[in-house]
Design a protein around this motif. Structure first.
Motif, PDB file in Angstrom:
ATOM      1  N   PHE A 128       5.850 -12.324  -8.925  1.00 55.39           N
ATOM      2  CA  PHE A 128       6.287 -12.943  -7.687  1.00 55.39           C
ATOM      3  C   PHE A 128       6.997 -11.893  -6.856  1.00 55.39           C
ATOM      4  N   THR A 129       7.036 -12.122  -5.553  1.00 55.09           N
ATOM      5  CA  THR A 129       7.696 -11.199  -4.641  1.00 55.09           C
ATOM      6  C   THR A 129       8.951 -11.863  -4.119  1.00 55.09           C
ATOM      7  N   ALA A 130      10.070 -11.183  -4.295  1.00 55.92           N
ATOM      8  CA  ALA A 130      11.341 -11.715  -3.821  1.00 55.92           C
ATOM      9  C   ALA A 130      12.302 -10.579  -3.545  1.00 55.92           C
ATOM     10  N   GLY A 140      15.125 -17.113  -5.294  1.00 56.77           N
ATOM     11  CA  GLY A 140      14.223 -18.126  -4.785  1.00 56.77           C
ATOM     12  C   GLY A 140      13.673 -18.982  -5.889  1.00 56.77           C
ATOM     13  N   ARG A 141      12.662 -19.787  -5.519  1.00 54.44           N
ATOM     14  CA  ARG A 141      12.009 -20.676  -6.463  1.00 54.44           C
ATOM     15  C   ARG A 141      10.545 -20.323  -6.546  1.00 54.44           C
ATOM     16  N   PHE A 142       9.989 -20.420  -7.737  1.00 53.27           N
ATOM     17  CA  PHE A 142       8.566 -20.179  -7.929  1.00 53.27           C
ATOM     18  C   PHE A 142       8.133 -20.826  -9.215  1.00 53.27           C
ATOM     19  N   THR A 143       6.818 -20.928  -9.400  1.00 55.39           N
ATOM     20  CA  THR A 143       6.240 -21.591 -10.563  1.00 55.39           C
ATOM     21  C   THR A 143       5.374 -20.609 -11.343  1.00 55.39           C
ATOM     22  N   LEU A 144       5.523 -20.637 -12.663  1.00 56.54           N
ATOM     23  CA  LEU A 144       4.673 -19.863 -13.564  1.00 56.54           C
ATOM     24  C   LEU A 144       3.804 -20.830 -14.338  1.00 56.54           C
ATOM     25  N   GLN A 145       2.539 -20.490 -14.480  1.00 55.42           N
ATOM     26  CA  GLN A 145       1.632 -21.307 -15.289  1.00 55.42           C
ATOM     27  C   GLN A 145       0.983 -20.417 -16.334  1.00 55.42           C
TER      28      GLN A 145
END
Length: 180
Positions: A167-169, A173-178
Motif C-alpha cells: 500500500f502507498t501511504a 490510513g486505512r486499507f484492506t489486505l486479502q
C-alpha cells in the motif's frame, strides 16, 4: 635543396589522438574503481541458502491464509514509532486461535526504515472467524524521519498463516489486505 621544415612530434595531431584513447580508458578505470570502493554494499544476505529454503514455509503459510479466506482491515494512526495499529481479521473458515500476530511494514529501498508491530488479540470469537488485534508500531532502527508517500510492503503474519500486499501511504490510513 630542400627547405621543408619538420615540426616536432608534439605539434602533430595524430600522436595526441593516439595518446588520448588509452588515457581515456585509464581515467575511466580509475573513476570506476573509486565509485566501486565508495559504494560497497556487501553481500545481499549472508545466509541466502537458508532464506531460499524458508520460501517453502512462507508459501505454505500463504496457502493456509488463502484456504481460510483471510481478510484484514488495517488502520494505522501513522507510520512513525509509537503510532497505534488496529487490525480486524475476518475468515470464511475457522482460523487458528492466535494470541498475537505481527505486522511488518517493509520499506522498498531502505531496510533501516522498516517498521514492525506485535499486535495482541482484544476479543474472543467462539467460532474463531473474526478477531481484533491492537498494538503500536516500532521502528526497526532509528529512522531518518522521512514519512513521505512510499509503497510499503505489508506483511501480516502469525505462526501458521501469512498475508502480504503493498500500500502507498505517507502518514497512515486505512486499507484492506486479502489472502491471494
Amino acid at each position: 635543396m630542400n627547405t621543408h621544415a619538420v615540426t616536432p612530434w608534439y605539434r602533430q595531431p595524430w600522436p595526441w589522438f593516439l595518446i588520448a584513447l588509452p588515457a581515456t580508458a585509464v581515467i575511466a578505470g580509475i573513476a570506476t574503481a573509486i565509485i566501486a570502493a565508495r559504494g560497497f554494499d556487501g553481500p545481499v544476505a549472508a545466509d541466502y541458502y537458508k532464506q531460499g529454503l524458508a520460501i517453502n514455509d512462507e508459501v505454505a503459510r500463504a496457502q493456509l491464509a488463502r484456504d481460510l479466506g483471510l481478510e484484514a482491515r488495517i488502520e494505522l494512526a501513522g507510520i512513525t514509532d509509537g503510532d497505534r495499529v488496529r487490525v480486524e481479521l475476518d475468515a470464511r473458515h475457522a482460523m487458528p486461535p492466535e494470541a498475537a500476530v505481527r505486522l511488518r511494514l517493509v520499506h522498498p529501498g531502505r531496510p533501516g526504515e522498516d517498521r514492525t508491530a506485535v499486535l495482541s488479540r482484544q476479543d474472543v470469537d467462539p467460532e474463531n472467524r473474526r478477531a481484533v488485534y491492537v498494538g503500536t508500531l516500532q521502528a526497526v532502527a532509528p529512522t531518518s524521519g522521512y514519512v513521505g508517500p512510499v509503497s510499503w510492503q505489508v506483511i501480516l503474519e502469525s505462526q501458521q498463516w501469512r498475508i502480504d500486499d503493498s500500500f502507498t501511504a505517507g502518514g497512515g490510513g486505512r486499507f484492506t489486505l486479502q489472502a491471494r
